[in-house]
Enzyme design. Structure first.
Site, PDB file in Angstrom:
ATOM      1  N   GLU A 170       0.816  -1.226   0.000  1.00  0.00           N
ATOM      2  CA  GLU A 170       0.000   0.000   0.000  1.00  0.00           C
ATOM      3  C   GLU A 170       0.848   1.272   0.000  1.00  0.00           C
ATOM      4  O   GLU A 170       1.242   1.757   1.062  1.00  0.00           O
ATOM      5  CB  GLU A 170      -0.936   0.006   1.218  1.00  0.00           C
ATOM      6  CG  GLU A 170      -1.820   1.250   1.271  1.00  0.00           C
ATOM      7  CD  GLU A 170      -2.786   1.275   2.459  1.00  0.00           C
ATOM      8  OE1 GLU A 170      -2.676   0.418   3.353  1.00  0.00           O
ATOM      9  OE2 GLU A 170      -3.649   2.160   2.475  1.00  0.00           O
ATOM     10  N   LYS A 212      -2.411  -2.041  -3.227  1.00  0.00           N
ATOM     11  CA  LYS A 212      -3.469  -1.181  -2.666  1.00  0.00           C
ATOM     12  C   LYS A 212      -3.075   0.276  -2.899  1.00  0.00           C
ATOM     13  O   LYS A 212      -2.411   0.892  -2.059  1.00  0.00           O
ATOM     14  CB  LYS A 212      -3.647  -1.484  -1.174  1.00  0.00           C
ATOM     15  CG  LYS A 212      -4.652  -0.595  -0.474  1.00  0.00           C
ATOM     16  CD  LYS A 212      -5.079  -1.184   0.862  1.00  0.00           C
ATOM     17  CE  LYS A 212      -5.956  -0.223   1.629  1.00  0.00           C
ATOM     18  NZ  LYS A 212      -6.613  -0.856   2.786  1.00  0.00           N
TER      19      LYS A 212
HETATM   20  P1  13P Z   1      -9.194   4.332   3.954  1.00  0.00           P
HETATM   21  O1  13P Z   1     -10.050   3.590   2.970  1.00  0.00           O
HETATM   22  O2  13P Z   1      -9.962   4.969   5.070  1.00  0.00           O
HETATM   23  O3  13P Z   1      -8.248   5.284   3.270  1.00  0.00           O
HETATM   24  O4  13P Z   1      -8.296   3.276   4.672  1.00  0.00           O
HETATM   25  C1  13P Z   1      -7.700   2.281   3.944  1.00  0.00           C
HETATM   26  C2  13P Z   1      -6.522   1.810   4.675  1.00  0.00           C
HETATM   27  O5  13P Z   1      -6.399   0.648   4.948  1.00  0.00           O
HETATM   28  C3  13P Z   1      -5.502   2.795   5.054  1.00  0.00           C
HETATM   29  O6  13P Z   1      -4.334   2.143   5.408  1.00  0.00           O
END
Ligand code: 13P
Length: 337
Positions: A170, A212
């Site tokens: 991510e 992600k």
């Molecule tokens: P949000 O969808 O609130 O941005 O959170 C996703 C997430 O896992 C952040 O690390």
């Protein structure tokens, strides 16, 4: 387990891995006591939502949550397994101020990670998450910040694959600021390029990982906001340029977009560009799924059932969006699930 089984058609991933600090901040706004008991009650509300597994393949948990039970004493891991979902775990230890780089963060958590992965695997977790944060601003992000975060993500992903967990990689380019869509594209492009270069160097198997990403979108304070189609087109273009076709799946974060925007953007990508996408493109939202339920619940037992309907509604709408079948008209139904 394979990464593909986490991203089946019409399903996404539910992020509910807020650290105690972040969870407490969200509770504070609503006057909910910031105690372990409140966090347990809230996570029980989410995980026992009837029908959740129709739209969610698995939740991402925080260390406290993976060790908790329901109020009746059933381990949350059993609740998840009984619902037919796969549990995941956040393994980074947070984005910390980066030395010599004001206003930039680097994500920590590599120390001892091999052992923590082994413990989580043994407990039953089958995937993991590590979030890196890239901030857009005057003179930033620096190359140092992008490279350090990309390196961390790749080292984490390699350790996960060695230990049997599917890594969710991510790299979040933050929506905060007044930057344009073009600037967000540029930074997301440079970030994804660096991330995949490091993943390649560290020998990470693309077909056993999930990306992600954040969407390519103007900063919240930018005067020139973009249409749904513009965000979808820019995001797809950036992904096609940088993400190898063998990556098992893409599951977006919502990043502070409204719940309606989060659904509309995901929907447009699948509806308008679905035939060009070599990977499944779905959601891994936290706020865009949880917030309406959290607001409704507000810490009160008598609100649990109705709050669960709000949660299920967002999960369902995003499931539809992952198939290009969402429409903003659905928003008028409000909790008619
Ligand atoms: P949000 O969808 O609130 O941005 O959170 C996703 C997430 O896992 C952040 O690390």
């Amino acid at each position: 387990m394979t990464a593909k089984s986490m991203i089946q058609k019409g399903k996404g991933i539910l992020a509910m891995d807020e650290s105690n600090g972040t969870c407490n901040k969200r509770f504070d706004v609503l006057g909910i006591p910031t105690t372990e008991a409140s966090r347990q009650a809230y996570r029980e509300l989410i995980l026992t939502t009837p029908g959740l597994s129709d739209y969610v393949s698995g939740p991402i948990l925080y260390d406290e949550t993976i060790r908790q039970t329901s109020k009746a004493g059933v381990p949350f891991l059993k609740v998840i397994a009984d619902a037919g979902m796969i549990p995941g775990i956040k393994v980074d230890t947070g984005a910390k101020d980066m030395a010599g780089h004001p206003n930039e963060k680097v994500t920590e958590g590599l120390d001892g990670l091999r052992d923590r992965i082994a413990e989580y695997y043994q407990m039953g977790a089958r995937f993991a998450k590590w979030r890196a944060v890239i901030t857009i601003g005057e003179g930033i992000p620096s190359r140092a910040c992008i490279e350090a975060n990309a390196h961390g993500l790749a080292r984490y992903a390699a350790l996960c694959q060695e230990g049997g967990l599917v890594p969710i990689v991510e790299p979040e380019v933050l929506i905060d600021g007044d930057h344009t869509l073009e600037r967000c594209y540029q930074v997301t492009d440079e970030t994804l390029d660096a991330v995949f270069s490091q993943l390649y160097t560290q020998g990470v198997a693309y077909n056993q990982m999930i990306l992600k990403p954040s969407m390519v979108i103007p900063g919240k304070a930018c005067a020139q906001q973009a249409t749904v189609e513009q965000v979808a087109a820019a995001t797809v273009r950036c992904l096609l340029k940088n993400v190898p076709a063998t990556v098992a799946g893409i599951a977006f974060l919502s990043g502070g977009q409204t719940k309606e925007q989060s659904s509309a953007h995901l929907n447009a990508m699948n509806k308008l560009f679905g035939d060009q996408l070599p990977w499944p493109v779905t959601f891994s939202y936290a706020r865009a799924i949880q917030q309406p339920a959290l607001d409704y619940w507000s810490g009160k037992d008598e609100n649990v059932k109705e709050a669960q309907k709000h949660l299920l509604e967002r999960a369902k709408f995003n499931s539809l969006a992952s198939k290009g079948e969402y429409s903003s008209d659905l928003e008028k139904q409000l909790t008619a699930v």
